[in-house]
Design a protein around this motif. Structure first.
Motif, short mmCIF file in Angstrom:
data_model
loop_
_atom_site.label_atom_id
_atom_site.label_comp_id
_atom_site.label_asym_id
_atom_site.label_seq_id
_atom_site.Cartn_x
_atom_site.Cartn_y
_atom_site.Cartn_z
N HIS A 156 0.69 -1.21 -0.12
CA HIS A 156 -0.05 -0.01 -0.15
C HIS A 156 0.58 1.27 -0.05
CE1 HIS A 156 -3.31 -2.79 1.16
NE2 HIS A 156 -4.02 -1.91 0.76
N HIS A 157 0.27 2.37 -0.08
CA HIS A 157 0.83 3.61 -0.30
C HIS A 157 1.44 3.95 1.17
CE1 HIS A 157 -2.65 5.33 2.01
NE2 HIS A 157 -3.24 4.38 1.23
N LYS A 158 2.32 5.01 1.23
CA LYS A 158 3.26 5.36 2.50
C LYS A 158 2.52 6.01 3.46
CE LYS A 158 4.85 9.83 0.14
NZ LYS A 158 5.94 10.34 -0.30
N HIS A 159 1.26 6.29 3.00
CA HIS A 159 0.40 6.97 4.00
C HIS A 159 -0.33 6.18 4.99
CE1 HIS A 159 1.42 11.04 2.39
NE2 HIS A 159 1.18 10.43 1.16
N LYS A 160 -0.47 4.84 4.65
CA LYS A 160 -1.47 3.92 5.38
C LYS A 160 -0.93 3.59 6.70
CE LYS A 160 -3.92 -0.38 4.94
NZ LYS A 160 -5.33 0.30 5.15
N ILE A 161 -1.56 3.57 7.84
CA ILE A 161 -1.06 3.59 9.05
C ILE A 161 -1.07 2.29 9.61
CG2 ILE A 161 -1.63 6.24 9.31
CD1 ILE A 161 -4.18 5.30 11.14
N ASP A 162 -1.87 1.50 9.13
CA ASP A 162 -2.11 -0.04 9.91
C ASP A 162 -1.31 -1.09 8.91
OD1 ASP A 162 -4.39 0.69 8.19
OD2 ASP A 162 -5.31 -1.26 8.91
N ALA A 163 -0.94 -1.77 9.56
CA ALA A 163 -0.42 -3.12 8.93
C ALA A 163 -0.43 -4.38 9.67
CB ALA A 163 1.13 -2.79 8.58
N PRO A 164 -0.73 -5.35 9.23
CA PRO A 164 -0.97 -5.62 7.51
C PRO A 164 -2.44 -4.91 7.50
CG PRO A 164 -0.48 -7.96 8.69
CD PRO A 164 -0.61 -6.85 9.87
N SER A 165 -2.90 -4.72 6.14
CA SER A 165 -3.85 -4.14 5.88
C SER A 165 -5.19 -5.05 6.37
CB SER A 165 -4.03 -3.97 4.25
OG SER A 165 -4.15 -5.32 3.53
N GLY A 166 -6.23 -4.44 6.33
CA GLY A 166 -7.38 -5.16 6.69
C GLY A 166 -7.75 -6.14 5.78
N THR A 167 -7.55 -5.80 4.60
CA THR A 167 -7.85 -7.07 3.31
C THR A 167 -6.99 -8.34 3.57
OG1 THR A 167 -8.57 -5.05 2.06
CG2 THR A 167 -8.03 -7.19 0.99
N ALA A 168 -5.60 -7.93 3.87
CA ALA A 168 -4.95 -8.88 4.04
C ALA A 168 -5.08 -9.84 5.23
CB ALA A 168 -3.48 -8.51 4.12
N ASP A 212 2.78 5.51 -4.07
CA ASP A 212 1.29 5.89 -4.06
C ASP A 212 0.59 4.69 -4.24
OD1 ASP A 212 2.02 5.53 -6.72
OD2 ASP A 212 1.08 7.27 -7.46
N ILE A 213 0.88 3.35 -4.06
CA ILE A 213 0.31 2.29 -4.36
C ILE A 213 -1.04 2.05 -3.58
CG2 ILE A 213 0.49 -0.55 -4.05
CD1 ILE A 213 3.56 -0.02 -3.59
N VAL A 214 -2.04 2.00 -4.61
CA VAL A 214 -3.36 1.84 -4.10
C VAL A 214 -3.69 0.78 -3.09
CG1 VAL A 214 -5.99 1.91 -4.69
CG2 VAL A 214 -4.22 3.40 -5.98
N GLY A 215 -3.28 -0.40 -3.49
CA GLY A 215 -3.53 -1.71 -2.69
C GLY A 215 -3.37 -2.65 -3.85
N ASP A 216 -2.49 -3.82 -3.36
CA ASP A 216 -1.97 -4.73 -3.91
C ASP A 216 -2.07 -6.07 -3.12
OD1 ASP A 216 -1.69 -3.28 -6.12
OD2 ASP A 216 0.72 -3.65 -6.40
N HIS A 217 -2.77 -7.07 -3.21
CA HIS A 217 -2.60 -8.34 -2.28
C HIS A 217 -2.52 -9.40 -3.16
CE1 HIS A 217 -5.08 -5.23 -0.25
NE2 HIS A 217 -4.65 -5.86 0.88
N THR A 218 -1.61 -10.25 -2.74
CA THR A 218 -1.57 -11.66 -3.28
C THR A 218 -1.36 -12.74 -2.25
OG1 THR A 218 -0.32 -10.96 -5.26
CG2 THR A 218 0.37 -13.12 -4.83
N VAL A 219 -2.12 -13.88 -2.44
CA VAL A 219 -2.13 -15.19 -1.54
C VAL A 219 -1.20 -16.06 -2.46
CG1 VAL A 219 -3.17 -16.80 -0.23
CG2 VAL A 219 -4.08 -14.51 -0.09
N LYS A 233 -5.10 -6.35 -7.78
CA LYS A 233 -4.33 -5.08 -7.82
C LYS A 233 -5.43 -3.99 -7.91
CE LYS A 233 -0.01 -7.55 -9.23
NZ LYS A 233 0.39 -7.39 -8.06
N ALA A 234 -5.48 -3.14 -7.19
CA ALA A 234 -6.05 -1.65 -7.43
C ALA A 234 -5.50 -0.90 -8.34
CB ALA A 234 -6.89 -1.40 -6.13
N GLY A 235 -6.14 -0.27 -9.18
CA GLY A 235 -5.48 0.94 -9.98
C GLY A 235 -6.05 2.09 -9.34
N SER A 236 -6.96 2.13 -8.79
CA SER A 236 -7.58 3.31 -8.18
C SER A 236 -8.61 3.12 -7.12
CB SER A 236 -8.46 4.19 -9.32
OG SER A 236 -9.75 3.65 -9.26
N ARG A 237 -8.90 3.94 -6.50
CA ARG A 237 -9.75 3.92 -5.18
C ARG A 237 -11.14 3.76 -5.73
NH1 ARG A 237 -5.53 6.68 -3.83
NH2 ARG A 237 -4.30 6.04 -2.09
N MET A 238 -11.64 3.99 -6.95
CA MET A 238 -12.96 3.74 -7.42
C MET A 238 -13.79 2.80 -7.16
SD MET A 238 -15.40 5.67 -8.16
CE MET A 238 -14.92 7.34 -9.11
#
Length: 268
Positions: A156-168, A212-219, A233-238
């Motif tokens: 994820h982008h450098k501004h994200k404050i939690d890790a791992p992401s909620g999605t992960a 500025d990575i929006v969000g990439d997840h791989t299992v 892999k998300a290309g935008s937040r839309m």
């Protein structure tokens, strides 16, 4: 539902602007309030101007009044703020869509308690594609339950404050459930130094933060001589904004209950 009145908190943030844009383009939902914290530069501005489409709704600091006039609140802020907004929703019987991540057990319990009185969609990821991946992971894990080491990598982008992401973490929960395990005892969140041989009963997590990575997840299912990967892999937040609007519509005829995007999409 036609004319559904929606309030957005964190209106000038990255997700807030995207949600506002999706509402204004929707044609069926109506933006009735846009809320921000005091001191934010957007206060008093037309919320639509933040996305290039003036709409006559000013950005306000009055969360109580803004939420009270809505049918549903969409919240992608931070846990402490979301819980304050949840309490307002509860007072005024307003539905809420929560895309905020990073809640502790106490926060999750507060959400569950509120859902006894108001309808709530609480999901770590509102993307339709990601929720399709959750379904695929359940199937893949049951097939690959033996002889495969499972690792989850997210970026994820450098501004994200939690890790791992909620999605992960949700991916880990799906995998653990399919294996009949408890993620709390199976997860490994970091490796450093001489760690010894990998325990096959564990589910590993790796986190990347940058740019500025929006969000990439791989299992990754790592077997002998082969590797299976399921990625999103998300290309935008839309996609998250559109999913949250879909979740708001799902709640339109509900009076209470705790739901997630699997419910919204009929994937149960």
């Amino acid at each position: 539902m036609s004319g559904m009145k929606i309030a957005v908190v964190g209106a000038s943030g990255r997700m807030g602007r995207m949600i506002i844009e999706s509402i204004l383009q929707d044609g069926e939902a109506t933006l009735v309030s846009a809320i921000e914290q005091p001191g934010t530069g957007a206060i008093g501005k037309d919320a639509g101007e933040l996305v290039g489409t003036p709409c006559g709704v000013p950005v306000s600091i009055d969360a109580e009044a803004g939420i009270a006039q809505a049918d549903c609140l969409i919240d992608f802020t931070r846990p402490e703020g979301t819980l304050e907004h949840l309490a307002i929703c509860r007072r005024h019987k307003v539905a809420i869509v929560i895309g905020t991540t990073g809640f502790n057990d106490e926060g999750k319990k507060a959400i569950a308690d509120a859902a006894l009185e108001i309808p709530v969609v609480f999901a770590p990821n509102m993307s339709v594609g990601v929720n399709a991946v959750f379904k695929l992971l359940d199937t893949a894990t049951r097939i690959l339950a033996e002889g495969y080491d499972i690792e989850i990598v997210e970026a994820h982008h450098k501004h994200k404050i939690d890790a791992p992401s909620g999605t992960a973490l949700r991916m880990g929960e799906v995998v653990a459930r399919a294996l009949g395990r408890d993620l709390k005892t199976s997860a490994v969140y970091g490796r450093e130094g001489v760690t010894g041989e990998r325990d096959p009963a564990t589910i590993g997590f790796a986190t990347v933060r940058g740019g500025d990575i929006v969000g990439d997840h791989t299992v990754m299912y790592c077997g002998t001589g082969e590797r299976v990967e399921i990625s999103h892999k998300a290309g935008s937040r839309m996609p998250y904004a559109l999913g949250s609007l879909r979740a708001a519509r799902f709640l339109a005829d509900k009076t209470s209950g705790l739901f997630d995007m699997q419910d919204v999409l009929g994937l149960r």
